[in-house]
Design an enzyme around this catalytic site. Structure first.
Site, PDB file in Angstrom:
ATOM      1  N   CYS A 104       0.909  -1.260  -0.082  1.00 40.30           N
ATOM      2  CA  CYS A 104      -0.074   0.097   0.010  1.00 40.30           C
ATOM      3  C   CYS A 104       0.923   1.363  -0.011  1.00 40.30           C
ATOM      4  O   CYS A 104       1.510   1.439   0.902  1.00 40.30           O
ATOM      5  CB  CYS A 104      -0.922  -0.014   1.276  1.00 40.30           C
ATOM      6  N   MET A 318      -4.463   5.159  -5.289  1.00 35.88           N
ATOM      7  CA  MET A 318      -3.679   4.458  -4.450  1.00 35.88           C
ATOM      8  C   MET A 318      -2.192   4.720  -4.849  1.00 35.88           C
ATOM      9  O   MET A 318      -1.730   5.067  -6.163  1.00 35.88           O
ATOM     10  CB  MET A 318      -3.802   2.826  -4.974  1.00 35.88           C
TER      11      MET A 318
END
Length: 396
Positions: A104, A318
């Site tokens: 992430c 993201m």
């Protein structure tokens, strides 16, 4: 019914970039969860509140979106020239699994601050005032991230005037360097372009043959042109996330793209790989109104990008996909590069549903293959709550 005592586990709830997650020091986890496996997965799912057939994660720390159903485990690193090891777990919302297949990028911004505050970084490397450099081993993909964390009076500085579209309040800037960002995943073989091409003809049953750039950088990502799938690149979440047929189409494209990239051997394996690869669609610059009401003009950006995460259109972008965007934009001939006007570039500013983001990357060819040594972007991070999470003693 017998009473089952709860256990208390030290944890910190942190916003990193445009995501939020529950952070743990490895040493604070119960013994059974300090190793990868069923016990760890069950524990993290119970903390987050999954699987939840209602899709709300009411009985856990999750926020019922891909951006808020996340967990992080950090430990002192045994690797040379690294301060900490960082492991990311994307918790499925309505299904019983944790996806460990990728990083992430947004929560990467919080790893350095968390490690410093949690005593995982050598105090001698932290200035009284200035910037602390934290070298992070991203264990999911086997890559190095360098975080530059602002320090004031010996403590992590969180407040500041750095604004990040998708985050309501300004904060201190954390600059991240993703070194050698070609993503390592089983089947990818370390190649930035696993098919050997910058643009492929991707055959998708029921959809057609799409031009696609499939890249392993930051996170495996499939890029297609917005117009080829009936979109403009200006879409916000409501235009897609309430359309069941559209979501099914994106998942079908993603599955066939993953198969083509060599990341799975059979299509049915995609069900347990919600986190990777990402699928995104690109378009040339156009003016639009972001989800906050802010106007983004065509001249403000080099291109438009919309990306899917865990089966839904992401509210912003993201961080790992931003690395993929910056990397692909730096390589002449990819769909991302072409949408941005083509040619050589070492940075790109793109429009996403919440506004704009700039990411930099420098690419060059070595022995006929494209190589990117580093991608750079800025995020911010803030501790929202610290203390402990509580779960039933039989949760894992």
């Amino acid at each position: 019914m017998s009473h089952i005592p709860k256990i208390r586990i030290p944890a910190t709830y942190i916003r990193g970039g445009t995501s939020k997650g529950v952070f743990f020091r490895l040493q604070d986890l119960p013994d059974a969860a300090q190793q990868p496996g069923v016990a760890r997965d069950k524990l993290l799912m119970r903390v987050i509140g999954s699987p939840d057939p209602y899709g709300k994660q009411i009985d856990g720390m999750g926020g019922a979106t891909s951006s808020t159903s996340k967990t992080v485990i950090v430990a002192k690193s045994s690797r040379p020239d690294h301060d900490v090891d960082y492991l990311f777990g994307q918790v499925a919302i309505d299904k019983a699994f944790v996806d460990w297949s990728g990083n992430c990028g947004n929560l990467s911004a919080a790893v350095g601050p968390f490690a410093i505050s949690g005593g995982l970084v050598d105090p001698s490397s932290i200035p009284a005032n200035g910037t602390a450099t934290v070298r992070i081993w991203q264990a999911n993909i086997g890559k190095t991230i360098v975080a530059h964390v602002p320090i004031t009076n010996g403590e992590v500085q969180e407040t500041g005037d750095f604004e990040l579209d998708g985050v309501t309040f300004p904060a201190a800037e954390v600059q991240l360097e993703f070194l050698d960002p070609a993503a390592e995943e089983e089947g990818a073989g370390g190649a930035m372009f696993p098919t050997g091409k910058l643009v492929d003809d991707l055959e998708v049953p029921g959809v057609g043959t799409l031009k696609a750039t499939m890249i392993n950088a930051g996170i495996p990502t499939i890029f297609v042109n917005a117009e080829a799938i009936g979109y403009t690149g200006m879409e916000l979440q409501d235009a897609i996330n309430g359309d069941a047929e559209a979501l099914k189409t994106f998942e079908t494209i993603r599955a066939h793209g993953r198969l083509r990239m060599g990341l799975i051997k059979h299509l049915d394996e995609i069900a347990t790989r919600q986190h990777t690869p990402k699928i995104a669609f690109v378009a040339k610059p156009q003016g639009y109104t972001a989800s906050s009401g802010k106007r983004v003009e065509a001249g403000d950006v080099d291109l438009l990008v919309r990306a899917m995460s865990m089966g839904k259109l992401h509210h912003a972008m993201m961080g790992t996909a931003a690395v993929a965007i910056g990397t692909a934009a730096a390589i002449p001939g990819t769909l991302v590069n072409l949408a941005a006007g083509g040619g050589e570039r070492n940075a790109v500013r793109f429009g996403h549903p919440s506004g704009t983001l700039r990411v930099g990357a420098e690419a060059h060819e070595e022995n006929g293959e494209w190589v990117v040594k580093k991608a750079i972007m800025s995020r911010s991070a803030r501790v929202l709550m610290e203390g402990a999470v509580r779960v039933p003693g039989d949760a894992f």
